[in-house]
Motif scaffolding. Structure first.
Motif, mmCIF file in Angstrom:
data_model
loop_
_atom_site.group_PDB
_atom_site.id
_atom_site.type_symbol
_atom_site.label_atom_id
_atom_site.label_comp_id
_atom_site.label_asym_id
_atom_site.label_seq_id
_atom_site.Cartn_x
_atom_site.Cartn_y
_atom_site.Cartn_z
ATOM 1 N N HIS A 1 0.853 -1.185 0.000
ATOM 2 C CA HIS A 1 0.000 0.000 0.000
ATOM 3 C C HIS A 1 0.895 1.243 0.000
ATOM 4 O O HIS A 1 0.824 2.102 0.885
ATOM 5 C CB HIS A 1 -0.934 0.009 1.219
ATOM 6 N N ASP B 1 -4.356 13.144 0.314
ATOM 7 C CA ASP B 1 -3.961 12.298 1.443
ATOM 8 C C ASP B 1 -3.502 13.134 2.624
ATOM 9 O O ASP B 1 -3.837 12.854 3.782
ATOM 10 C CB ASP B 1 -2.853 11.333 1.023
ATOM 11 N N ASP C 1 -5.217 8.000 5.734
ATOM 12 C CA ASP C 1 -4.053 7.276 5.219
ATOM 13 C C ASP C 1 -2.792 7.886 5.815
ATOM 14 O O ASP C 1 -2.488 9.055 5.593
ATOM 15 C CB ASP C 1 -4.032 7.375 3.692
ATOM 16 N N PHE D 1 -3.117 2.744 8.189
ATOM 17 C CA PHE D 1 -4.274 3.607 8.395
ATOM 18 C C PHE D 1 -4.409 3.980 9.866
ATOM 19 O O PHE D 1 -4.121 3.177 10.758
ATOM 20 C CB PHE D 1 -5.560 2.907 7.962
ATOM 21 N N ALA E 1 -9.500 7.387 3.289
ATOM 22 C CA ALA E 1 -8.427 6.514 2.817
ATOM 23 C C ALA E 1 -8.878 5.705 1.601
ATOM 24 O O ALA E 1 -9.980 5.160 1.569
ATOM 25 C CB ALA E 1 -7.980 5.575 3.936
#
Length: 333
Positions: free
Chosen positions: A166, A227, A266, A271, A233
């Protein structure tokens, strides 16, 4: 609340292996870019397309360097000054590299357009190679053809790792690398166009390359800014993240919870989750019940790293709207 340790502490073994592999690929990328940029510089002459290709290679240093710097910074653990840790160094690196791409791509487009309108005709003469005179354009074509494939191959490998981690910086790097064959093709067409007397193809090829850089820069800049402004997110490729719906479903399935919605930001690889829960009428949740739900959410997925469970009387309307929107798009509510 789960401790927001260092980035490495937050990653399971699979992701740690992926991170180490990504670091090796980025160092390999830098080495290949040094070779590629050097070769292009040696043969580019006055071709605008070749100069654009050189600038594209130089800009391609930014994402791997940003990734490597961020990978070092996230090792620093949370402290009083940085209570959430340093995971957001990924977002900062994303913003820096995207801004540079947008600015330099814009400069390249403007410079190439001015060259085209001014009717500049870059000469490509003869050069001597192993005692033989050849058209210098063939060297340019050969260099561009030879340097096009490695970034594409590396880009596909990075794309898989970006999904595992991610990691949006790695994804931006992979996305740019996958499109490098387009840069090479446009440059080759521009050079060959000069060879057959179509002088304008060189400037047009440079504009195409510059526009590609601007597009990459704009897309990555908007994603990075959103972000950092704590937008909901999303996945690494900017799609609705299914994990949020899974976390909300888990909370709603708890016996003492009447309703739940999550605010998820995020932080980089991981997270930060605030799960707002409405207890069933007449029930006052205990600390043990709150902590048990927090632990279940934390164990749902490694990305749910920093989790808070917050009892509330009702769910804010703007979160309801977000959930309805996700449902309308076919995602988990």
């Amino acid at each position: 609340m789960a401790a927001a340790g260092s980035g490495h502490d937050a990653l399971p073994e699979k992701q740690q292996r992926a991170l180490r592999q990504a670091i090796r690929l980025e160092w390999l990328t830098i080495g290949l870019l040094v070779v590629s940029a050097t070769l292009i510089y040696l043969v580019m002459g006055q071709s605008q397309a070749m100069q654009a290709a050189l600038l594209d290679d130089l800009l391609s240093f930014l994402p791997p360097i940003a990734f490597l710097v961020a990978a070092r910074v996230i090792r620093i653990g949370a402290n009083r000054r940085f209570p959430f840790g340093h995971h957001r160094s990924i977002g900062a690196a994303h913003l820096v590299s995207a801004t540079a791409l947008l600015l330099m791509g814009g400069f390249l487009v403007v410079d190439s357009v001015l060259g085209l309108t001014a009717g500049e005709r870059p000469p490509i003469g003869l050069t001597v190679l192993f005692g033989q005179e050849i058209w210098a354009g063939w060297l340019m074509v050969a260099v561009m053809a030879a340097t096009a494939s490695p970034p594409v191959i590396l880009g596909r490998k990075k794309l898989a790792l970006a999904k595992t981690l991610h990691d949006k910086v790695l994804y931006a790097d992979a996305d740019m690398a996958k499109a490098d064959w387009q840069t090479a093709l446009a440059t080759i067409v521009g050079v060959l166009g000069i060879g057959v007397g179509l002088w304008w193809t060189d400037a047009v090829a440079a504009i195409v390359v510059g526009a590609s850089i601007v597009w990459d820069g704009w897309n990555n800049l908007t994603a990075a800014v959103q972000d950092l402004l704590d937008t909901r997110a999303l996945t690494f490729d900017e799609e609705e993240h299914p994990l949020i719906g899974e976390a909300e479903d888990l909370a709603r399935g708890t016996a003492w919870v009447a309703d739940a919605e999550a605010r998820v930001r995020d932080q980089g690889h991981v997270f930060h989750v605030e799960m707002l829960v409405v207890p069933v009428p007449g029930h006052d949740p205990t600390m043990i019940e709150l902590d048990s739900l927090r632990r279940q959410l934390h164990q749902l997925d490694w990305k749910l790293h920093d989790v808070q469970v917050v009892p509330v009387f009702d769910i804010p309307d703007h979160l309801r709207d977000s959930g309805a929107h996700a449902t309308a798009e076919g995602e988990s509510p």
